[in-house]
Design a protein around this motif. Structure first.
Motif, PDB file in Angstrom:
ATOM      1  N   ASP A 130      70.063  29.450 -12.889  1.00 40.93           N
ATOM      2  CA  ASP A 130      70.974  28.988 -12.311  1.00 40.93           C
ATOM      3  C   ASP A 130      71.681  27.912 -12.837  1.00 40.93           C
ATOM      4  O   ASP A 130      70.745  26.553 -12.891  1.00 40.93           O
ATOM      5  CB  ASP A 130      70.671  29.053 -10.784  1.00 40.93           C
ATOM      6  N   ASP A 159      77.771  26.607  -9.893  1.00 42.24           N
ATOM      7  CA  ASP A 159      79.067  27.012  -9.662  1.00 42.24           C
ATOM      8  C   ASP A 159      79.076  28.458 -10.255  1.00 42.24           C
ATOM      9  O   ASP A 159      79.945  29.049 -10.706  1.00 42.24           O
ATOM     10  CB  ASP A 159      80.045  26.465 -10.902  1.00 42.24           C
ATOM     11  N   GLN A 160      78.011  29.323  -9.665  1.00 37.81           N
ATOM     12  CA  GLN A 160      78.180  30.912  -9.834  1.00 37.81           C
ATOM     13  C   GLN A 160      77.894  31.221 -11.419  1.00 37.81           C
ATOM     14  O   GLN A 160      78.385  32.056 -11.899  1.00 37.81           O
ATOM     15  CB  GLN A 160      79.278  31.710  -9.372  1.00 37.81           C
ATOM     16  N   GLN A 161      77.338  30.246 -12.283  1.00 39.91           N
ATOM     17  CA  GLN A 161      77.010  30.405 -13.542  1.00 39.91           C
ATOM     18  C   GLN A 161      75.623  30.390 -13.910  1.00 39.91           C
ATOM     19  O   GLN A 161      74.793  29.669 -13.311  1.00 39.91           O
ATOM     20  CB  GLN A 161      77.724  29.468 -14.621  1.00 39.91           C
ATOM     21  N   TYR A 162      75.138  31.463 -14.591  1.00 37.18           N
ATOM     22  CA  TYR A 162      73.849  31.740 -14.980  1.00 37.18           C
ATOM     23  C   TYR A 162      73.537  31.852 -16.437  1.00 37.18           C
ATOM     24  O   TYR A 162      74.534  32.631 -17.232  1.00 37.18           O
ATOM     25  CB  TYR A 162      73.225  32.902 -14.379  1.00 37.18           C
ATOM     26  N   TRP A 221      75.733  33.531 -21.201  1.00 35.40           N
ATOM     27  CA  TRP A 221      76.153  32.807 -20.139  1.00 35.40           C
ATOM     28  C   TRP A 221      77.063  33.722 -19.057  1.00 35.40           C
ATOM     29  O   TRP A 221      77.908  34.430 -19.490  1.00 35.40           O
ATOM     30  CB  TRP A 221      77.116  31.788 -20.241  1.00 35.40           C
ATOM     31  N   HIS A 261      79.075  34.572 -15.425  1.00 35.51           N
ATOM     32  CA  HIS A 261      79.915  34.175 -14.414  1.00 35.51           C
ATOM     33  C   HIS A 261      79.933  35.027 -13.151  1.00 35.51           C
ATOM     34  O   HIS A 261      80.608  36.236 -13.499  1.00 35.51           O
ATOM     35  CB  HIS A 261      81.024  33.379 -15.034  1.00 35.51           C
ATOM     36  N   THR A 301      82.164  35.425  -9.705  1.00 34.42           N
ATOM     37  CA  THR A 301      83.096  34.934  -8.802  1.00 34.42           C
ATOM     38  C   THR A 301      82.599  35.412  -7.461  1.00 34.42           C
ATOM     39  O   THR A 301      82.209  36.462  -7.267  1.00 34.42           O
ATOM     40  CB  THR A 301      84.563  35.361  -9.289  1.00 34.42           C
ATOM     41  N   ILE A 313      79.539  34.851 -23.313  1.00 35.57           N
ATOM     42  CA  ILE A 313      80.025  34.744 -22.054  1.00 35.57           C
ATOM     43  C   ILE A 313      80.344  36.074 -21.419  1.00 35.57           C
ATOM     44  O   ILE A 313      81.194  36.781 -22.002  1.00 35.57           O
ATOM     45  CB  ILE A 313      81.358  33.606 -21.931  1.00 35.57           C
ATOM     46  N   GLU A 348      81.765  37.666 -18.019  1.00 35.22           N
ATOM     47  CA  GLU A 348      82.189  37.434 -16.826  1.00 35.22           C
ATOM     48  C   GLU A 348      82.090  38.967 -16.113  1.00 35.22           C
ATOM     49  O   GLU A 348      82.388  39.990 -16.282  1.00 35.22           O
ATOM     50  CB  GLU A 348      84.002  37.359 -16.931  1.00 35.22           C
TER      51      GLU A 348
END
Length: 92
Positions: free
Chosen positions: A10, A13-16, A30, A32, A34, A71, A73
């Motif tokens: 973790d 900011d909701q990013q892992y 990474w 993310h 939301t 990344i 999403e």
């Protein structure tokens, strides 16, 4: 891919950050999440890492670890794969 083949950290900011290996190559991606997507998928606050793990497992069935983008999403995965929502909601 077994859970022991990757680690999820973790980053706030909701990013892992997910570190994975396929036995030959190490990959870092990474993820993310939301709040809207978490709510849509029925993920309780604090359980986002479980969604990330389910997403890693799901994506692994569709592509090699080496092909993971840097990344990810979650909302893009949801929009790109018609079977994603069912796959991650039935797993939990």
């Amino acid at each position: 891919m077994a859970a022991e083949d990757y680690d999820i950290e973790d980053q706030g900011d909701q990013q892992y950050v997910v570190r994975m290996t396929d036995g030959e190559e190490d990959v870092e991606a990474w993820f993310h999440v939301t709040p809207d997507v978490a709510q849509q998928l029925g993920v309780a606050p604090g359980d986002e890492a479980d969604l990330v793990a389910a997403t890693v497992d799901f994506l692994r069935t569709h592509q090699d670890v080496a092909d993971f983008p840097s990344i990810v999403e979650i909302e893009d995965v949801l929009a790109s794969y018609p079977d994603y929502e069912e796959a991650v909601t039935t797993r939990r």
